[in-house]
Design a protein around this motif. Structure first.
Motif, PDB file in Angstrom:
ATOM      1  N   ALA A  18       0.834  -1.201   0.000  1.00 36.52           N
ATOM      2  CA  ALA A  18       0.000   0.000   0.000  1.00 36.52           C
ATOM      3  C   ALA A  18       0.871   1.254   0.000  1.00 36.52           C
ATOM      4  CB  ALA A  18      -0.932  -0.002   1.199  1.00 36.52           C
ATOM      5  N   LYS A  19       1.953   1.233   0.771  1.00 40.20           N
ATOM      6  CA  LYS A  19       2.851   2.392   0.791  1.00 40.20           C
ATOM      7  C   LYS A  19       3.585   2.541  -0.538  1.00 40.20           C
ATOM      8  CE  LYS A  19       3.645   3.352   5.620  1.00 40.20           C
ATOM      9  NZ  LYS A  19       4.635   3.885   6.575  1.00 40.20           N
ATOM     10  N   GLU A  20       4.014   1.417  -1.106  1.00 40.25           N
ATOM     11  CA  GLU A  20       4.683   1.470  -2.410  1.00 40.25           C
ATOM     12  C   GLU A  20       3.721   2.015  -3.475  1.00 40.25           C
ATOM     13  OE1 GLU A  20       6.879  -1.594  -5.558  1.00 40.25           O
ATOM     14  OE2 GLU A  20       6.431  -2.258  -3.510  1.00 40.25           O
ATOM     15  N   ILE A  25       1.346   6.750  -6.623  1.00 36.53           N
ATOM     16  CA  ILE A  25       0.263   7.731  -6.765  1.00 36.53           C
ATOM     17  C   ILE A  25       0.801   9.151  -6.599  1.00 36.53           C
ATOM     18  CG2 ILE A  25      -1.805   8.629  -5.624  1.00 36.53           C
ATOM     19  CD1 ILE A  25      -2.554   5.695  -5.016  1.00 36.53           C
ATOM     20  N   LEU A  26       1.648   9.355  -5.596  1.00 40.10           N
ATOM     21  CA  LEU A  26       2.158  10.702  -5.319  1.00 40.10           C
ATOM     22  C   LEU A  26       3.043  11.214  -6.446  1.00 40.10           C
ATOM     23  CD1 LEU A  26       2.940  10.496  -1.501  1.00 40.10           C
ATOM     24  CD2 LEU A  26       1.010  11.624  -2.637  1.00 40.10           C
ATOM     25  N   ASP A  49      -4.312   5.745 -10.785  1.00 41.11           N
ATOM     26  CA  ASP A  49      -5.075   4.514 -10.559  1.00 41.11           C
ATOM     27  C   ASP A  49      -4.334   3.315 -11.152  1.00 41.11           C
ATOM     28  OD1 ASP A  49      -8.212   5.325  -9.785  1.00 41.11           O
ATOM     29  OD2 ASP A  49      -7.192   6.852 -10.951  1.00 41.11           O
ATOM     30  N   ILE A  50      -3.867   3.472 -12.389  1.00 37.43           N
ATOM     31  CA  ILE A  50      -3.213   2.375 -13.098  1.00 37.43           C
ATOM     32  C   ILE A  50      -1.864   2.038 -12.461  1.00 37.43           C
ATOM     33  CG2 ILE A  50      -2.281   1.614 -15.300  1.00 37.43           C
ATOM     34  CD1 ILE A  50      -5.361   1.833 -15.161  1.00 37.43           C
ATOM     35  N   ALA A  51      -1.096   3.077 -12.108  1.00 39.78           N
ATOM     36  CA  ALA A  51       0.224   2.840 -11.494  1.00 39.78           C
ATOM     37  C   ALA A  51       0.082   2.097 -10.175  1.00 39.78           C
ATOM     38  CB  ALA A  51       0.944   4.171 -11.290  1.00 39.78           C
ATOM     39  N   SER A  52      -0.887   2.507  -9.349  1.00 38.83           N
ATOM     40  CA  SER A  52      -1.111   1.837  -8.064  1.00 38.83           C
ATOM     41  C   SER A  52      -1.564   0.404  -8.274  1.00 38.83           C
ATOM     42  CB  SER A  52      -2.155   2.621  -7.262  1.00 38.83           C
ATOM     43  OG  SER A  52      -2.462   1.976  -6.054  1.00 38.83           O
ATOM     44  N   HIS A  53      -2.478   0.201  -9.203  1.00 43.62           N
ATOM     45  CA  HIS A  53      -2.976  -1.145  -9.517  1.00 43.62           C
ATOM     46  C   HIS A  53      -1.828  -2.087  -9.871  1.00 43.62           C
ATOM     47  CE1 HIS A  53      -5.244  -4.297 -11.655  1.00 43.62           C
ATOM     48  NE2 HIS A  53      -4.398  -4.121 -12.645  1.00 43.62           N
ATOM     49  N   GLU A  54      -0.926  -1.624 -10.715  1.00 42.06           N
ATOM     50  CA  GLU A  54       0.165  -2.493 -11.163  1.00 42.06           C
ATOM     51  C   GLU A  54       1.096  -2.860 -10.014  1.00 42.06           C
ATOM     52  OE1 GLU A  54       1.895  -0.324 -14.389  1.00 42.06           O
ATOM     53  OE2 GLU A  54       0.346  -0.967 -15.831  1.00 42.06           O
ATOM     54  N   VAL A 128      -1.104  11.109   1.062  1.00 37.49           N
ATOM     55  CA  VAL A 128      -0.778  12.495   1.379  1.00 37.49           C
ATOM     56  C   VAL A 128      -0.573  12.673   2.881  1.00 37.49           C
ATOM     57  CG1 VAL A 128      -1.666  14.856   1.384  1.00 37.49           C
ATOM     58  CG2 VAL A 128      -1.910  13.447  -0.670  1.00 37.49           C
ATOM     59  N   LEU A 129      -1.403  12.013   3.666  1.00 33.81           N
ATOM     60  CA  LEU A 129      -1.302  12.100   5.125  1.00 33.81           C
ATOM     61  C   LEU A 129      -0.218  11.183   5.685  1.00 33.81           C
ATOM     62  CD1 LEU A 129      -5.141  11.958   5.901  1.00 33.81           C
ATOM     63  CD2 LEU A 129      -3.705  14.003   5.692  1.00 33.81           C
ATOM     64  N   ASP A 130       0.192  10.197   4.897  1.00 35.79           N
ATOM     65  CA  ASP A 130       1.141   9.158   5.328  1.00 35.79           C
ATOM     66  C   ASP A 130       0.643   8.457   6.592  1.00 35.79           C
ATOM     67  OD1 ASP A 130       3.361   7.518   5.218  1.00 35.79           O
ATOM     68  OD2 ASP A 130       4.663   8.931   6.284  1.00 35.79           O
ATOM     69  N   ILE A 131      -0.636   8.099   6.575  1.00 38.41           N
ATOM     70  CA  ILE A 131      -1.256   7.378   7.682  1.00 38.41           C
ATOM     71  C   ILE A 131      -1.735   6.019   7.177  1.00 38.41           C
ATOM     72  CG2 ILE A 131      -3.155   7.327   9.348  1.00 38.41           C
ATOM     73  CD1 ILE A 131      -3.104  10.345   9.392  1.00 38.41           C
ATOM     74  N   THR A 132      -1.425   4.984   7.921  1.00 41.78           N
ATOM     75  CA  THR A 132      -1.873   3.637   7.581  1.00 41.78           C
ATOM     76  C   THR A 132      -2.834   3.134   8.645  1.00 41.78           C
ATOM     77  OG1 THR A 132       0.293   3.171   6.591  1.00 41.78           O
ATOM     78  CG2 THR A 132      -1.153   1.287   6.996  1.00 41.78           C
ATOM     79  N   TYR A 133      -3.999   2.681   8.210  1.00 37.97           N
ATOM     80  CA  TYR A 133      -4.942   1.975   9.068  1.00 37.97           C
ATOM     81  C   TYR A 133      -4.875   0.504   8.684  1.00 37.97           C
ATOM     82  CZ  TYR A 133      -6.949   6.605   9.960  1.00 37.97           C
ATOM     83  OH  TYR A 133      -7.124   7.923  10.317  1.00 37.97           O
ATOM     84  N   MET A 134      -4.833  -0.385   9.677  1.00 39.55           N
ATOM     85  CA  MET A 134      -4.676  -1.807   9.364  1.00 39.55           C
ATOM     86  C   MET A 134      -5.406  -2.654  10.398  1.00 39.55           C
ATOM     87  SD  MET A 134      -0.756  -1.887  10.646  1.00 39.55           S
ATOM     88  CE  MET A 134      -0.711  -0.098  10.464  1.00 39.55           C
TER      89      MET A 134
END
Length: 270
Positions: A18-20, A25-26, A49-54, A128-134
């Protein structure tokens, strides 16, 4: 603390992916042209969208080659095939594309593991927030903030005054009418699955959604809410489930620190 090794290990891998994906995305977010296109359902699609998907699909295939993946950007998998799945990854590479285009930062990367129609692992990352919920089933939910220790999430037990969170881009008059018996309440608007996360970390108490969403919009964040002690239910009070029908659209749903109780007070006139 003990963890289910299988779920917890998957959660760690999904956090990394998700971070990668968020970094991919950024890189697009910093450009002047997002390459916006319109999909057949008239929703927007960007290069992000496409870059993140890949990133996510390739990463999941490398780490878990035996678990199928359903992503918003590769959703043309037949019901005949999907209905055979007991376990699969459900991915929204960029949840809140409209918020991305508006550059308001309220968009996320969503990765879930669905097992037996329920989301058992969920990761929601806000680049953008650099926050991860898990979250992972049976172990709880957490939030990672930049430069801080991991925080365990727990829904608030507050019901008065009720803090309601609504969609930034998809609000409607039906929602206002539905909530009329709950007046007074405090209303805040937020984009993407961050609305779920506000309930999970106790900053909001209720999120009613009376509009179209798809299963990839909700699965990861639903796991976070449930493992933080909340619930995500349909108008009938049943838990929202996955991959048990041909359509990938969700019915109306309600997210809360005690959504089943709040449902009894709502004005269903639509």
């Amino acid at each position: 603390m003990t963890h289910s090794p299988f779920y917890f290990d998957i959660m760690k891998v999904c956090c990394g992916l998700a971070k990668e994906a968020g970094n991919a995305i950024l890189r697009v977010y910093e450009q002047d042209d997002f390459g916006v296109q319109e999909k057949t359902d008239e929703s927007p699609l960007t290069r992000a969208d496409i870059a993140s998907h890949e990133v996510i699909v390739n990463g999941l295939a490398d780490s878990f080659p035996d678990i199928p993946v359903l992503s918003e950007e590769s959703a043309d998998i037949s019901w005949e095939e999907r209905r055979k799945w007991h376990r699969y990854f459900l991915v929204d590479p960029l949840d809140g594309t409209k918020e991305f285009i508006k550059r308001n930062g309220e968009f996320t990367v969503n990765i879930a593991l669905v097992e037996g129609h329920a989301s058992v692992v969920g990761v929601v990352y806000a680049p953008v927030l650099d926050i991860t919920y898990m979250a992972c089933k049976g172990e709880g939910a957490w939030k990672d903030l930049p430069g801080e220790n991991r925080v365990k999430l727990q829904v608030s037990k507050q019901l008065s005054p009720l803090r309601v969170v609504g969609s930034r881009s998809h609000g409607n008059s039906k929602t206002e009418s539905l909530l009329s018996p709950l007046v007074p309440y405090e209303m805040v608007h937020m984009g993407s699955s961050l609305k779920f996360c506000m309930v999970a970390d106790g900053r909001a108490d209720f999120y009613p959604r009376l509009g179209l969403t798809s299963e990839w919009d909700t699965a990861a964040a639903q796991c976070v809410v449930e493992q933080a002690g909340g619930d995500v239910v349909t108008q009938e009070g049943a838990t929202l489930t996955y991959n048990n029908k041909e359509s990938l659209l969700n019915v109306w749903f309600f997210v809360g620190n005690n959504a089943k109780v709040l449902l009894k007070s709502l004005a269903f006139t639509a």
